[in-house]
Design a protein around this motif. Sequence first.
Motif, PDB file in Angstrom:
ATOM      1  N   LEU A  27       0.820  -1.210   0.000  1.00  0.00           N
ATOM      2  CA  LEU A  27       0.000   0.000   0.000  1.00  0.00           C
ATOM      3  C   LEU A  27       0.855   1.262   0.000  1.00  0.00           C
ATOM      4  CD1 LEU A  27      -2.476   1.843   0.570  1.00  0.00           C
ATOM      5  CD2 LEU A  27      -2.369   1.092   2.955  1.00  0.00           C
ATOM      6  N   ASP A  28       1.876   1.281   0.820  1.00  0.00           N
ATOM      7  CA  ASP A  28       2.596   2.505   1.132  1.00  0.00           C
ATOM      8  C   ASP A  28       3.825   2.731   0.269  1.00  0.00           C
ATOM      9  OD1 ASP A  28       2.482   4.712   3.099  1.00  0.00           O
ATOM     10  OD2 ASP A  28       4.470   4.001   3.698  1.00  0.00           O
ATOM     11  N   GLY A  29       4.336   1.678  -0.366  1.00  0.00           N
ATOM     12  CA  GLY A  29       5.637   1.762  -1.013  1.00  0.00           C
ATOM     13  C   GLY A  29       5.618   2.396  -2.388  1.00  0.00           C
ATOM     14  N   GLY A  30       6.829   2.696  -2.865  1.00  0.00           N
ATOM     15  CA  GLY A  30       7.008   3.261  -4.194  1.00  0.00           C
ATOM     16  C   GLY A  30       8.083   2.510  -4.952  1.00  0.00           C
ATOM     17  N   ALA A  31       8.510   3.081  -6.052  1.00  0.00           N
ATOM     18  CA  ALA A  31       9.519   2.444  -6.899  1.00  0.00           C
ATOM     19  C   ALA A  31      10.933   2.758  -6.398  1.00  0.00           C
ATOM     20  CB  ALA A  31       9.369   2.929  -8.341  1.00  0.00           C
ATOM     21  N   GLU A  32      11.799   1.795  -6.559  1.00  0.00           N
ATOM     22  CA  GLU A  32      13.238   1.915  -6.342  1.00  0.00           C
ATOM     23  C   GLU A  32      13.578   2.589  -5.007  1.00  0.00           C
ATOM     24  OE1 GLU A  32      15.123   3.411  -9.904  1.00  0.00           O
ATOM     25  OE2 GLU A  32      13.755   2.275 -11.167  1.00  0.00           O
ATOM     26  N   ASP A  33      14.260   3.749  -5.021  1.00  0.00           N
ATOM     27  CA  ASP A  33      14.668   4.423  -3.784  1.00  0.00           C
ATOM     28  C   ASP A  33      13.552   5.258  -3.164  1.00  0.00           C
ATOM     29  OD1 ASP A  33      17.373   3.496  -3.814  1.00  0.00           O
ATOM     30  OD2 ASP A  33      17.828   4.984  -5.367  1.00  0.00           O
ATOM     31  N   GLU A  34      12.405   5.308  -3.816  1.00  0.00           N
ATOM     32  CA  GLU A  34      11.221   6.038  -3.343  1.00  0.00           C
ATOM     33  C   GLU A  34      11.453   7.547  -3.241  1.00  0.00           C
ATOM     34  OE1 GLU A  34       9.658   4.063   0.132  1.00  0.00           O
ATOM     35  OE2 GLU A  34       9.025   2.330  -1.061  1.00  0.00           O
ATOM     36  N   LYS A  35      12.355   8.062  -4.082  1.00  0.00           N
ATOM     37  CA  LYS A  35      12.551   9.508  -4.143  1.00  0.00           C
ATOM     38  C   LYS A  35      11.311  10.191  -4.729  1.00  0.00           C
ATOM     39  CE  LYS A  35      16.395   8.702  -6.331  1.00  0.00           C
ATOM     40  NZ  LYS A  35      17.677   8.772  -7.082  1.00  0.00           N
ATOM     41  N   GLY A  36      10.710   9.545  -5.728  1.00  0.00           N
ATOM     42  CA  GLY A  36       9.495  10.103  -6.310  1.00  0.00           C
ATOM     43  C   GLY A  36       8.359  10.139  -5.314  1.00  0.00           C
ATOM     44  N   VAL A 159       1.785   2.530 -17.182  1.00  0.00           N
ATOM     45  CA  VAL A 159       2.240   1.217 -16.711  1.00  0.00           C
ATOM     46  C   VAL A 159       2.570   0.340 -17.913  1.00  0.00           C
ATOM     47  CG1 VAL A 159       1.758  -0.714 -15.141  1.00  0.00           C
ATOM     48  CG2 VAL A 159       0.696   1.499 -14.731  1.00  0.00           C
ATOM     49  N   GLY A 160       3.505   0.824 -18.736  1.00  0.00           N
ATOM     50  CA  GLY A 160       3.940   0.006 -19.865  1.00  0.00           C
ATOM     51  C   GLY A 160       4.586  -1.280 -19.387  1.00  0.00           C
ATOM     52  N   VAL A 269      -7.759  14.856 -19.185  1.00  0.00           N
ATOM     53  CA  VAL A 269      -6.571  14.104 -18.807  1.00  0.00           C
ATOM     54  C   VAL A 269      -6.447  14.053 -17.292  1.00  0.00           C
ATOM     55  CG1 VAL A 269      -5.365  14.742 -20.928  1.00  0.00           C
ATOM     56  CG2 VAL A 269      -5.049  16.138 -18.866  1.00  0.00           C
ATOM     57  N   ILE A 270      -5.798  12.986 -16.811  1.00  0.00           N
ATOM     58  CA  ILE A 270      -5.443  12.882 -15.400  1.00  0.00           C
ATOM     59  C   ILE A 270      -3.927  12.928 -15.309  1.00  0.00           C
ATOM     60  CG2 ILE A 270      -5.574  11.530 -13.277  1.00  0.00           C
ATOM     61  CD1 ILE A 270      -8.106  10.238 -14.299  1.00  0.00           C
ATOM     62  N   LEU A 271      -3.402  14.014 -14.765  1.00  0.00           N
ATOM     63  CA  LEU A 271      -1.965  14.126 -14.556  1.00  0.00           C
ATOM     64  C   LEU A 271      -1.577  13.218 -13.400  1.00  0.00           C
ATOM     65  CD1 LEU A 271      -1.428  17.987 -14.858  1.00  0.00           C
ATOM     66  CD2 LEU A 271      -1.529  16.263 -16.676  1.00  0.00           C
ATOM     67  N   SER A 272      -0.561  12.382 -13.607  1.00  0.00           N
ATOM     68  CA  SER A 272      -0.220  11.394 -12.591  1.00  0.00           C
ATOM     69  C   SER A 272       1.161  10.821 -12.841  1.00  0.00           C
ATOM     70  CB  SER A 272      -1.246  10.248 -12.612  1.00  0.00           C
ATOM     71  OG  SER A 272      -0.871   9.203 -11.733  1.00  0.00           O
ATOM     72  N   ASN A 273       1.902  10.545 -11.770  1.00  0.00           N
ATOM     73  CA  ASN A 273       3.104   9.720 -11.884  1.00  0.00           C
ATOM     74  C   ASN A 273       2.887   8.394 -11.155  1.00  0.00           C
ATOM     75  OD1 ASN A 273       3.521  10.208  -9.137  1.00  0.00           O
ATOM     76  ND2 ASN A 273       5.245  11.601  -9.453  1.00  0.00           N
ATOM     77  N   HIS A 274       1.633   7.991 -11.077  1.00  0.00           N
ATOM     78  CA  HIS A 274       1.230   6.711 -10.487  1.00  0.00           C
ATOM     79  C   HIS A 274       1.624   6.633  -9.016  1.00  0.00           C
ATOM     80  CE1 HIS A 274      -0.617   2.942 -11.949  1.00  0.00           C
ATOM     81  NE2 HIS A 274      -0.046   2.388 -10.887  1.00  0.00           N
ATOM     82  N   GLY A 275       1.539   7.780  -8.351  1.00  0.00           N
ATOM     83  CA  GLY A 275       1.823   7.808  -6.931  1.00  0.00           C
ATOM     84  C   GLY A 275       3.247   7.422  -6.575  1.00  0.00           C
ATOM     85  N   GLY A 276       4.190   7.654  -7.506  1.00  0.00           N
ATOM     86  CA  GLY A 276       5.578   7.309  -7.255  1.00  0.00           C
ATOM     87  C   GLY A 276       5.867   5.827  -7.301  1.00  0.00           C
ATOM     88  N   ARG A 277       4.967   5.044  -7.900  1.00  0.00           N
ATOM     89  CA  ARG A 277       5.103   3.583  -7.889  1.00  0.00           C
ATOM     90  C   ARG A 277       5.679   3.027  -9.190  1.00  0.00           C
ATOM     91  NH1 ARG A 277       2.020   1.167  -3.889  1.00  0.00           N
ATOM     92  NH2 ARG A 277       1.315  -0.622  -5.101  1.00  0.00           N
ATOM     93  N   GLN A 278       5.940   3.886 -10.180  1.00  0.00           N
ATOM     94  CA  GLN A 278       6.428   3.404 -11.461  1.00  0.00           C
ATOM     95  C   GLN A 278       7.863   3.854 -11.741  1.00  0.00           C
ATOM     96  OE1 GLN A 278       4.192   0.778 -12.094  1.00  0.00           O
ATOM     97  NE2 GLN A 278       4.817   1.322 -14.159  1.00  0.00           N
ATOM     98  N   LEU A 279       8.036   5.120 -12.118  1.00  0.00           N
ATOM     99  CA  LEU A 279       9.354   5.680 -12.424  1.00  0.00           C
ATOM    100  C   LEU A 279       9.784   6.544 -11.240  1.00  0.00           C
ATOM    101  CD1 LEU A 279      11.671   6.278 -14.452  1.00  0.00           C
ATOM    102  CD2 LEU A 279      10.245   8.169 -15.315  1.00  0.00           C
ATOM    103  N   ASP A 280      10.849   6.121 -10.561  1.00  0.00           N
ATOM    104  CA  ASP A 280      11.214   6.767  -9.298  1.00  0.00           C
ATOM    105  C   ASP A 280      11.547   8.241  -9.465  1.00  0.00           C
ATOM    106  OD1 ASP A 280      11.717   6.993  -6.601  1.00  0.00           O
ATOM    107  OD2 ASP A 280      13.772   6.259  -6.728  1.00  0.00           O
TER     108      ASP A 280
END
Length: 378
Positions: A27-36, A159-160, A269-280
């Motif tokens: 639920l809480d996590g993100g991608a890689e180092d979670e900087k995003g 989410v390619g 459009v919905i602007l989004s970086n997928h909650g930091g879960r895709q590209l850090d």
Amino acid sequence: MSRQLINVEDYRQLAKANLPRIIFDYLDGGAEDEKGLRCNRTVFDQWRFKPQRLVDISQRDISCKLFNKIWDAPFAIAPTGLNGSLWPNGDALLAKSAAKVNIPFILSTASNMSIEEVAKSCDGEKWFQLYVVHQALAEQMVQRALKAGYTTLVIALDVGVNGYRERDIRNAFALPLSFSPSLVLDGILHPAWSWRFICNAKPQLANFITSEINNLEVQAALMSRQMDTSFNHEKLKKIRDIWPHTLLVKGIVRSDDALKAIECGVDGVILSNHGGRQLDCCISPMETLHNVAAHIDSPILIDSGFRRGSDIIKALCLGANMVCLGRATLYGLAAKGQVGVDEVIQLLKQDIDRTLAQIGCPSVRQLSTDYLTHEYSM
């Protein structure tokens, strides 16, 4: 004495206490180092309010108009997957909470309840977010959503491939959940969650299970959970041709992509970086919102990192028409079920109203950049 729940972070802490680590990390996590992930929160600090005085704020209006409909608050419940792992029938509970307060609910393709089950669960307006795994399956799901009465289709573009979520990798998170010794021990330490989990059907990707899949290529794509990496403007136009209602695309962060999507016939459009879960290291949608709003006239929604009513107000000032809430309402769900979702929604509505009063604006429809200052030029 239990902790008083007065903001979204309090519900996050209660969710963390209630859930086994493997579930909370999902639920809480993100991608890689979670900087995003962190940037999505700290980005709001770049803006400060410039309150206006000598304004009558005795009556305040937090309702907004979007797609020719009046909504009771300027936010929606964003599409999120595997909500059944947080609370049984989580998708339906979120939909019911949204219906009670007249805000949109967006069902994810990766839901634990099917398109049809959620449609039957409440009489509120429901939107459906489509992951394009395979074109044939995508068209099938579009028809199912249409038949079930969904009013808006949201195409996910961000989410390619699956993001590299290191918490999930270390925890070996997958469906179905594997009962490793560590998970069994964690379950013992979280008896309420475990009891609900044992007493209810195990979370599954319900929309895939109920699909009539006859094509071997589709079946292979589903088994490996591969998205259609060839999805482009022409394929978007094909979905536009078969969907007669409102169509949005989600995952945009660039104004040129927003323009191209509008040219393909989408309604917003919905602007989004997928909650930091895709590209850090992806830009926060808040950083690009004002620029996108300057380039398109169509409605703009936005998600990623919203936790306060003041966050929502800042987005509306910068040109968003509505904000989509992901983790915020999920923390409520994991903390207290539907009651928790209802309480988070009410907290945010009150926060929006209070912020309007504080900045001297009687209505969210009157918000503009005039109420903000930024450390850089906008």
